[in-house]
Scaffold this active site. Structure first.
Site, PDB file in Angstrom:
ATOM      1  N   HIS A 381       0.884  -1.146  -0.008  1.00  0.00           N
ATOM      2  CA  HIS A 381      -0.127   0.139   0.059  1.00  0.00           C
ATOM      3  C   HIS A 381       0.661   1.401   0.148  1.00  0.00           C
ATOM      4  O   HIS A 381       0.193   2.293  -0.039  1.00  0.00           O
ATOM      5  CB  HIS A 381      -0.772   0.094   1.172  1.00  0.00           C
ATOM      6  CG  HIS A 381      -2.265   0.615   0.855  1.00  0.00           C
ATOM      7  ND1 HIS A 381      -2.676   1.395   0.019  1.00  0.00           N
ATOM      8  CD2 HIS A 381      -3.402   0.333   1.417  1.00  0.00           C
ATOM      9  CE1 HIS A 381      -3.815   2.041   0.159  1.00  0.00           C
ATOM     10  NE2 HIS A 381      -4.308   1.102   0.795  1.00  0.00           N
ATOM     11  N   TYR A 495     -12.346   5.619  11.618  1.00  0.00           N
ATOM     12  CA  TYR A 495     -11.785   6.116  10.465  1.00  0.00           C
ATOM     13  C   TYR A 495     -12.474   5.801   9.137  1.00  0.00           C
ATOM     14  O   TYR A 495     -12.609   4.437   9.306  1.00  0.00           O
ATOM     15  CB  TYR A 495     -10.245   5.501  10.677  1.00  0.00           C
ATOM     16  CG  TYR A 495      -9.171   6.049   9.530  1.00  0.00           C
ATOM     17  CD1 TYR A 495      -8.088   6.878   9.901  1.00  0.00           C
ATOM     18  CD2 TYR A 495      -9.505   5.723   8.077  1.00  0.00           C
ATOM     19  CE1 TYR A 495      -7.500   7.444   8.817  1.00  0.00           C
ATOM     20  CE2 TYR A 495      -8.473   6.036   7.023  1.00  0.00           C
ATOM     21  CZ  TYR A 495      -7.612   6.992   7.436  1.00  0.00           C
ATOM     22  OH  TYR A 495      -6.413   7.294   6.511  1.00  0.00           O
ATOM     23  N   SER A 497     -11.801   6.446   5.303  1.00  0.00           N
ATOM     24  CA  SER A 497     -10.830   7.031   4.051  1.00  0.00           C
ATOM     25  C   SER A 497     -11.549   7.555   2.807  1.00  0.00           C
ATOM     26  O   SER A 497     -12.591   6.967   2.180  1.00  0.00           O
ATOM     27  CB  SER A 497      -9.824   6.191   3.608  1.00  0.00           C
ATOM     28  OG  SER A 497      -8.921   6.555   2.834  1.00  0.00           O
ATOM     29  N   THR A 508      -5.537  10.745   0.303  1.00  0.00           N
ATOM     30  CA  THR A 508      -6.670  10.661   1.092  1.00  0.00           C
ATOM     31  C   THR A 508      -6.947  11.749   2.146  1.00  0.00           C
ATOM     32  O   THR A 508      -6.054  12.275   2.550  1.00  0.00           O
ATOM     33  CB  THR A 508      -6.714   9.109   1.621  1.00  0.00           C
ATOM     34  OG1 THR A 508      -5.690   9.090   2.482  1.00  0.00           O
ATOM     35  CG2 THR A 508      -6.627   8.208   0.549  1.00  0.00           C
TER      36      THR A 508
END
Length: 665
Positions: A381, A495, A497, A508
């Site tokens: 990622h 959270y 995104s 993001t």
């Protein structure tokens, strides 16, 4: 998806990407492209792929006063009144003092670096500097839906087709034939041939502005060049992203062995599907015993440990150096598993981590194909976001289904695969073998702790929620707050995104979905609540409205997380820690208990990621036309995932009951 475009995975990424790097990468590819055929491409866009990139608007730095106000708004539901009052005073002092000075520095720095966004460099650095294993901490997975034609789910057929489709995408991308990534707010006006024809002739310096005037928002595509021929190489202190697009070979991993063969020929064309099929069949038939120390386990190790061992491997022999170069420069990694996962838990375990002897986690992405045809993308990622990976996912799925390169009646070529397939071998010293065994022990210890539960609720979905004029994503996020409150009596730091890819080198922003509105609504739905049916319906609408507002703000770069992160990074470089960042409340809201991400894409069967903190939950969820679902991971120190799912189901039923009854009135 909501807003500009939502990420499909948990948020763990960063890098210093430059348009110049993209352009030079493409030019290098052009040097070996001689000829091509229509079967080598998935599309031929009349608008060049990177046409809008140069004129994309820059990611704005929010006003400091807005950031401070939004930060306090997010803190309010998770803090007690006394703690909130103290935090509010700290934030006010920061805004007038150190924050104002740091923000001026950030603005000046941003003006000097007009080629990128203010968050790109530090955001990439944070993740590349992390020394934690990328397995569970960073790499997520997305599983493809099965082919509706069962015979096409054969492992050899499916793996052959995904390789060809991925190569078609690579060639289409690199030769500028891939349709630019554009979010059409008014498709009837902009998703048309006439719009494309005019946009094509617009100078690149103004092309994006022309699109925006037509309510079409081009998305940043600077990360796309990292899709292929890319690897995260471990280095002491900070890893490096390496892309070598001269590589024409595929990396195949099976049972601890690493194979390569060319999938692009010397003329730049895709190797014939029959040859690819023959080579993959040869690998699947290879019964060479599994090595005692499969090197793939090292890619799941602590990054400094892996960096040291990799240096020893490379320095041992020229053969080792060449093997590592072949792995790094491969177009991508194909993992041919000998398992047939059955059920959501087995699928998540296999695709999120699996047997590391069948993996090379450092590659930009791995495509995993199981014996039963189950297939997924597991991706590193650090190099980019879900926008690029989802494009890869959707385009290859569509191409495989509409134009499969091989069929069940196809025959592999008569060529001798042993002449084209190269099984890589490494010269491993005893110290390296010992390090691999240690890595295997660490890997098994870490992955064995993960708990997984999943559920698909078929009673309602997007279609029903839209008739109620309620945002489906807001309902999903609200249900997580409800379930957590019912289990713990608390509001958890959450959270979600949201992509800021509408801006040049946008990354993001965090959508903080735990709000005062979700708290009030969750409390109204408790069993002992006296709230009326009408009151609950009103609160549901309030949650939807505020969620839509937060989504728009985040998509336009107007959240608070990235701005404060950039200011904290600047302060750290000066050896300072402003009180706002030393405040326990800042640590508390960034200790993400509920890490969430939507996986609602037509080609996605399921997806998942691990929690980001030991006592948190990793919640991948879907809101489809007629169902909602979730795939939840946890660790022993967290809530029991099964209990959370059971509670979540009750919340969905309660929300559906209220909406159904009030819709009839």
């Amino acid at each position: 998806m909501a807003g500009i475009q939502r990420l499909v995975t948990a948020e763990h990424l960063r890098s210093n990407l430059r348009c110049l790097q993209v352009a030079s990468s493409w030019r290098a590819f052009q040097s070996f492209r001689k000829s091509s055929t229509s079967s080598d491409y998935i599309q031929d866009s009349i608008v060049p792929t990177m046409h809008f990139q140069h004129s994309l608007p820059r990611l704005p730095i929010p006003k400091l006063s807005y950031t401070c106000r939004r930060y306090l708004k997010s803190q309010e539901p998770v803090l007690t009144p006394e703690v909130y009052a103290a935090t509010k005073k700290i934030v006010q002092d920061f805004e007038k003092g150190e924050g104002n000075s740091l923000n001026s520095q950030l603005i000046a720095q941003n003006k000097r670096n007009k080629h990128t966004s203010y968050i790109s460099g530090p955001w990439f650095d944070m993740y590349l500097e992390s020394r934690a294993s990328i397995v569970l901490n960073f790499n997520p997975y997305m599983a493809y839906k099965f082919d509706e034609r069962p015979e096409y789910n054969d492992q050899l057929i499916r793996s052959s087709n995904i390789v060809v489709s991925a190569m078609r995408l690579m060639k289409t991308l690199r030769e500028g034939k891939l349709e630019p990534e554009v979010y059409h707010l008014n498709p009837k006006k902009s998703d048309t041939e006439s719009f494309r024809k005019i946009a094509r002739w617009m100078p690149q310096s103004i092309a994006a502005y022309y699109a925006i005037l037509n309510k079409a928002f081009p998305l940043d595509m600077s990360q796309y060049f990292r899709l292929f021929n890319s690897t995260r190489v471990p280095q002491i202190g900070r890893d490096e992203l390496v892309t070598d697009d001269s590589g024409r070979h595929l990396l195949v991993v099976r049972n601890g062995h690493y194979y390569t063969f060319d999938v692009i020929d010397q003329d730049g064309s895709i190797v014939s599907p029959a040859d690819i099929q023959a080579n993959l069949q040869y690998i699947l038939n290879d019964n060479t015993p599994r090595p005692d120390a499969p090197v793939g386990y090292l890619t799941a190790e602590n990054r400094d440990v892996w960096a040291n061992v990799r240096t020893k491997i490379v320095d041992t022999s020229e053969n080792n150096a060449q093997v590592m170069k072949m792995i790094d420069s491969a177009v991508f990694c194909l993992c041919l598993d000998d398992t047939s996962p059955d059920g959501p838990e087995d699928m998540t375990r296999n695709m999120l981590y699996g047997d590391a002897a069948y993996r090379w986690f450092d590659k930009s992405f791995q495509i995993i194909v199981c014996k039963n045809g189950l297939m997924s993308v597991n991706f590193e990622h650090a190099w980019g976001d879900g926008v690029a990976v989802l494009r890869l996912f959707n385009e290859t799925f569509k191409d495989m289904n509409e134009r499969p390169a091989v069929s069940p009646s196809s025959q592999p070529s008569n060529t001798d695969p042993s002449q084209g397939v190269n099984r890589l071998t490494l010269d491993l010293e005893p110290g390296v073998s010992n390090a691999i065994n240690t890595a295997r022990d660490n890997y098994e210890a870490a992955t064995s702790k993960l708990c997984i539960d999943a559920y698909q609720h078929m009673d309602f979905g997007k279609n029903f929620l839209k008739t109620c004029k309620i945002s489906p994503d807001s309902v999903m996020q609200l249900s997580f707050q409800m379930a957590y409150l019912r289990m713990t009596g608390q509001v958890g730091a959450t959270y979600e995104s949201c992509s800021t890819a509408a801006f040049k080198h946008g990354r993001t922003e965090t959508l903080r979905s735990a709000t005062q509105e979700t708290t009030r609504c969750s409390q109204a739905f408790l069993k002992d609540s006296s709230a009326s049916l009408e009151e609950k319906r009103r609160l549901l609408q309030e949650c939807s409205d505020i969620h839509n507002q937060l989504t728009k703000e985040a998509a336009m770069g107007q959240g608070w997380d990235r701005h404060l992160f950039a200011l904290r990074t600047l302060a750290a470089k000066e050896g300072k820690t402003p009180a706002i960042f030393a405040d326990p409340a800042y640590s508390f809201i960034n200790h993400i208990i509920l890490s969430t991400s939507t996986l609602s894409a037509p080609a996605v069967l399921a997806g998942g990621f691990a929690p980001v903190v030991p006592n948190g939950l990793g919640i991948g969820y879907t809101a489809l036309d007629d169902s909602v679902g979730c795939n939840i991971t946890s660790y022993p120190d967290s809530l029991n995932a099964s209990d959370f799912v059971a509670c979540l189901i009750d919340c969905w039923k309660d929300i559906q009951d209220v909406l159904s009854k009030t819709n009839k009135q």
